[in-house]
Design a protein around this motif. Sequence first.
Motif, PDB file in Angstrom:
ATOM      1  N   ALA A  35     -15.042  -8.483 -24.107  1.00 53.32           N
ATOM      2  CA  ALA A  35     -13.759  -9.113 -23.808  1.00 53.32           C
ATOM      3  C   ALA A  35     -12.834  -8.162 -23.049  1.00 53.32           C
ATOM      4  N   LEU A  36     -12.779  -6.912 -23.458  1.00 56.64           N
ATOM      5  CA  LEU A  36     -11.908  -5.953 -22.785  1.00 56.64           C
ATOM      6  C   LEU A  36     -12.447  -5.585 -21.405  1.00 56.64           C
TER       7      LEU A  36
ATOM      8  N   GLY B 247      -6.812  -9.105 -15.817  1.00 55.32           N
ATOM      9  CA  GLY B 247      -5.978  -9.732 -16.830  1.00 55.32           C
ATOM     10  C   GLY B 247      -6.152 -11.226 -16.991  1.00 55.32           C
ATOM     11  N   ALA B 248      -6.981 -11.852 -16.164  1.00 57.41           N
ATOM     12  CA  ALA B 248      -7.146 -13.308 -16.271  1.00 57.41           C
ATOM     13  C   ALA B 248      -7.798 -13.704 -17.587  1.00 57.41           C
ATOM     14  N   PHE B 249      -8.744 -12.894 -18.073  1.00 50.64           N
ATOM     15  CA  PHE B 249      -9.325 -13.162 -19.382  1.00 50.64           C
ATOM     16  C   PHE B 249      -8.601 -12.285 -20.393  1.00 50.64           C
TER      17      PHE B 249
ATOM     18  N   PHE C  75      -0.470  -6.904 -25.092  1.00 48.86           N
ATOM     19  CA  PHE C  75      -0.818  -5.552 -24.694  1.00 48.86           C
ATOM     20  C   PHE C  75      -2.312  -5.343 -24.888  1.00 48.86           C
ATOM     21  N   VAL C  76      -3.126  -5.962 -24.025  1.00 48.64           N
ATOM     22  CA  VAL C  76      -4.562  -5.800 -24.169  1.00 48.64           C
ATOM     23  C   VAL C  76      -4.951  -4.330 -24.024  1.00 48.64           C
ATOM     24  N   ASP C  77      -4.217  -3.575 -23.199  1.00 49.45           N
ATOM     25  CA  ASP C  77      -4.529  -2.152 -23.052  1.00 49.45           C
ATOM     26  C   ASP C  77      -4.296  -1.388 -24.343  1.00 49.45           C
TER      27      ASP C  77
ATOM     28  N   PRO D  69      -2.363 -16.252 -18.383  1.00 44.86           N
ATOM     29  CA  PRO D  69      -1.665 -15.168 -19.099  1.00 44.86           C
ATOM     30  C   PRO D  69      -0.465 -14.615 -18.345  1.00 44.86           C
ATOM     31  N   SER D  70      -0.438 -14.763 -17.029  1.00 42.94           N
ATOM     32  CA  SER D  70       0.663 -14.197 -16.252  1.00 42.94           C
ATOM     33  C   SER D  70       1.921 -15.054 -16.307  1.00 42.94           C
TER      34      SER D  70
END
Length: 301
Positions: free
Chosen positions: A83-84, A92-94, A121-123, A231-232
Amino acid sequence: MAVASDNIRRARPLLGTFVEIEVAATSRTEMDAAISAAFDAVAMVHRLMSFHEPESDVSRLNREASIRPTRVHTWTFEVLETALEMNRRSRGAFDVTVAPVVMGLLPSVRSGPSISRKARFVDAIELLPEQAVRFRSADVSIDLGGIAKGFAVDRATDALRCFDIASGLVNAGGDLRAFGPDPRTVHIRNPRNPSRSICRIDVADEALASTARRVDLFGETETRGPAVIDPSTDRLVDSIDGVTVRAPSCMVADALTKIVMLAGTDAGELLEHYRASALLISALGDVQITSEWHHAVHLAA
């Protein structure tokens, strides 16, 4: 002389849908054991990755990972790794942190207005040694619903292959994977009229996953899941009605459907990286198919 094989098909409610498994072999005992093992694998994924089960890995992460590193099952860690990676490759789309926003969708707002924005904050999702995970912010929460169903199909397929099975098919609400010498024909429904087929696809030793934008949570014909969020913007996708992706693994196909819903034909480079291809149905009903896939797609008259 060839030995004739028999086949059986069984279905169970799992993963919020019906999971159907079909196998062919010469031994009924072998088929029964294979199907049982495959359903056990799907049930394990459900227990580990359900957003709603309080003791799942996902729920424990959402409660604890911002406080302390939290160990998870190897399977959950593998899904998070993928996923990451797909989040980075798709710019960032997924996003596995956008799905909790969808949980707040009500039928009255699913036609297009924006949803209240929240920080994501996926990061800040750290994958640590020994299958430990840490969130760097208490604002982070995840839902693996956009990828876990495909992973479950892959694990069920692996379970079947451990037995003397000539061919098999695992279908979890339209996310499916087939193996064996003969291709299977899969009918893709029209997102605006699910009672009609828009095309049929030949599937052999590969996976398919589909995502449709138009979902009626209270209807009788199409209740497969939530709408896809950009997500955007935190807005529902409105330019594409449906996407079907073909890939070597169902986990990858499942995740790629969400990316293609957002990026459309601009996802070509990413599809190529994952050795995948896509069929897109626009909001106007037009069908686009990536060039390497035309030989296996038959449009309805």
